[in-house]
Scaffold this active site. Structure first.
Site, PDB file in Angstrom:
ATOM      1  N   LYS A  11       0.827  -1.214   0.000  1.00 23.90           N
ATOM      2  CA  LYS A  11       0.000   0.000   0.000  1.00 23.90           C
ATOM      3  C   LYS A  11       0.868   1.273   0.000  1.00 23.90           C
ATOM      4  O   LYS A  11       2.091   1.205   0.180  1.00 23.90           O
ATOM      5  CB  LYS A  11      -0.930  -0.062   1.206  1.00 23.90           C
ATOM      6  N   TYR A  51     -12.749  -1.742  -3.006  1.00 23.63           N
ATOM      7  CA  TYR A  51     -13.154  -1.912  -1.606  1.00 23.63           C
ATOM      8  C   TYR A  51     -14.660  -1.727  -1.416  1.00 23.63           C
ATOM      9  O   TYR A  51     -15.110  -1.382  -0.315  1.00 23.63           O
ATOM     10  CB  TYR A  51     -12.385  -0.929  -0.720  1.00 23.63           C
ATOM     11  N   PHE A  59     -14.974   3.834   8.190  1.00 24.56           N
ATOM     12  CA  PHE A  59     -13.616   4.163   7.747  1.00 24.56           C
ATOM     13  C   PHE A  59     -13.482   4.225   6.228  1.00 24.56           C
ATOM     14  O   PHE A  59     -12.381   4.458   5.716  1.00 24.56           O
ATOM     15  CB  PHE A  59     -12.608   3.167   8.330  1.00 24.56           C
ATOM     16  N   ARG A  87      -1.951 -14.743   4.383  1.00 28.04           N
ATOM     17  CA  ARG A  87      -2.570 -14.018   5.503  1.00 28.04           C
ATOM     18  C   ARG A  87      -1.811 -14.281   6.805  1.00 28.04           C
ATOM     19  O   ARG A  87      -1.703 -13.406   7.663  1.00 28.04           O
ATOM     20  CB  ARG A  87      -4.063 -14.348   5.600  1.00 28.04           C
ATOM     21  N   THR A  93      -5.030  -7.623  10.746  1.00 26.17           N
ATOM     22  CA  THR A  93      -5.322  -6.320  10.118  1.00 26.17           C
ATOM     23  C   THR A  93      -4.746  -5.184  10.942  1.00 26.17           C
ATOM     24  O   THR A  93      -4.167  -4.236  10.398  1.00 26.17           O
ATOM     25  CB  THR A  93      -6.854  -6.132   9.981  1.00 26.17           C
ATOM     26  N   ARG A 104       2.944  -7.010   8.747  1.00 27.60           N
ATOM     27  CA  ARG A 104       2.272  -5.845   9.364  1.00 27.60           C
ATOM     28  C   ARG A 104       2.931  -5.464  10.684  1.00 27.60           C
ATOM     29  O   ARG A 104       3.027  -4.275  11.013  1.00 27.60           O
ATOM     30  CB  ARG A 104       0.782  -6.118   9.519  1.00 27.60           C
ATOM     31  N   ASN A 114      -2.062  -0.141   6.970  1.00 30.82           N
ATOM     32  CA  ASN A 114      -1.520  -1.429   7.428  1.00 30.82           C
ATOM     33  C   ASN A 114      -0.599  -2.124   6.424  1.00 30.82           C
ATOM     34  O   ASN A 114      -0.499  -3.347   6.416  1.00 30.82           O
ATOM     35  CB  ASN A 114      -2.651  -2.343   7.918  1.00 30.82           C
ATOM     36  N   HIS A 117      -2.076  -5.575   1.587  1.00 29.92           N
ATOM     37  CA  HIS A 117      -3.373  -6.232   1.454  1.00 29.92           C
ATOM     38  C   HIS A 117      -3.140  -7.685   1.098  1.00 29.92           C
ATOM     39  O   HIS A 117      -2.206  -7.994   0.361  1.00 29.92           O
ATOM     40  CB  HIS A 117      -4.180  -5.561   0.328  1.00 29.92           C
ATOM     41  N   GLU A 128      -9.747  -9.984  -7.492  1.00 33.27           N
ATOM     42  CA  GLU A 128      -8.822  -8.862  -7.251  1.00 33.27           C
ATOM     43  C   GLU A 128      -7.637  -8.890  -8.222  1.00 33.27           C
ATOM     44  O   GLU A 128      -7.182  -7.844  -8.683  1.00 33.27           O
ATOM     45  CB  GLU A 128      -8.346  -8.905  -5.797  1.00 33.27           C
TER      46      GLU A 128
HETATM   47  P1  CMP Z   1      -7.341  -4.633   3.940  1.00 39.17           P
HETATM   48  O1  CMP Z   1      -6.995  -5.979   4.446  1.00 39.17           O
HETATM   49  O2  CMP Z   1      -6.739  -4.204   2.652  1.00 39.17           O
HETATM   50  O3  CMP Z   1      -8.927  -4.524   3.805  1.00 39.17           O
HETATM   51  C1  CMP Z   1      -9.688  -3.408   4.146  1.00 39.17           C
HETATM   52  C2  CMP Z   1      -8.877  -2.275   4.660  1.00 39.17           C
HETATM   53  O4  CMP Z   1      -9.604  -1.298   5.380  1.00 39.17           O
HETATM   54  C3  CMP Z   1      -7.870  -2.786   5.678  1.00 39.17           C
HETATM   55  O5  CMP Z   1      -6.908  -3.558   5.050  1.00 39.17           O
HETATM   56  C4  CMP Z   1      -7.414  -1.488   6.303  1.00 39.17           C
HETATM   57  O6  CMP Z   1      -6.536  -0.756   5.452  1.00 39.17           O
HETATM   58  C5  CMP Z   1      -8.749  -0.756   6.379  1.00 39.17           C
HETATM   59  N1  CMP Z   1      -9.406  -0.943   7.680  1.00 39.17           N
HETATM   60  C6  CMP Z   1      -9.917  -2.082   8.189  1.00 39.17           C
HETATM   61  N2  CMP Z   1     -10.446  -1.866   9.402  1.00 39.17           N
HETATM   62  C7  CMP Z   1     -10.282  -0.551   9.652  1.00 39.17           C
HETATM   63  C8  CMP Z   1     -10.624   0.284  10.755  1.00 39.17           C
HETATM   64  N3  CMP Z   1     -11.266  -0.198  11.829  1.00 39.17           N
HETATM   65  N4  CMP Z   1     -10.297   1.580  10.678  1.00 39.17           N
HETATM   66  C9  CMP Z   1      -9.666   2.061   9.591  1.00 39.17           C
HETATM   67  N5  CMP Z   1      -9.322   1.313   8.506  1.00 39.17           N
HETATM   68  C10 CMP Z   1      -9.617   0.023   8.554  1.00 39.17           C
END
Ligand code: CMP
Length: 139
Positions: A11, A51, A59, A87, A93, A104, A114, A117, A128
């Protein structure tokens, strides 16, 4: 796409911090083969579509802003049990909950920024991957 593949994005925070090489090293050292890869930047429309499942989440605007603010590295990766193993490699996450040694834990700023992905299912890995790559770009 075969079910031994997953899709990832390094990212914008990973690219900004100069972590592309270090993260790719962890990925390839963990046995993933790079099937497709490019440096690209998502438009707002791209991020909203990619997304879309999160569109009702509080968010979502922050997520779209973050994912479009600079380039990403998009890649398709191949390995036996790719989705689950990737994963595990990237960790939870929220980096605060991620296991030691995960990508991460090592490289992410926060739950929103984070670092990487990873697809959550074989079905989404195929969707995707096809979002970012044509068949001619997969090797
Ligand atoms: P990703 O695994 O790419 O999938 C969805 C994304 O949303 C996640 O990584 C984060 O970048 C973001 N995300 C998920 N949960 C939250 C949260 N509680 N607050 C802000 N961003 C979030």
């Amino acid at each position: 796409m075969a079910t031994n593949r997953t899709f990832t994005m390094l990212k914008p925070d990973s690219v900004e911090k100069g972590n592309i090489g270090a993260i790719l090293e962890k990925i390839t050292a963990s046995g993933f083969r790079i099937v497709a890869m490019k440096l690209t930047q998502m438009t707002t429309a791209d991020a909203k579509a990619f997304y879309g499942i999160h569109s009702e989440r509080p968010f979502f605007p922050e997520l779209v802003e973050y994912m479009t603010r600079g380039p990403i590295v998009a890649a398709i990766l191949e390995k036996e049990n790719a989705v689950e193993d990737f994963r595990t490699l990237i960790g939870a996450t929220n980096p605060a909950d991620a296991a030691e040694g995960t990508i991460r834990k090592l490289f992410a700023n926060s739950i929103s920024e984070n670092a990487v992905h990873g697809s959550d299912s074989d079905e989404n890995a195929a969707i995707e991957g096809a979002f970012h790559f044509s068949g001619r770009e997969m090797f």
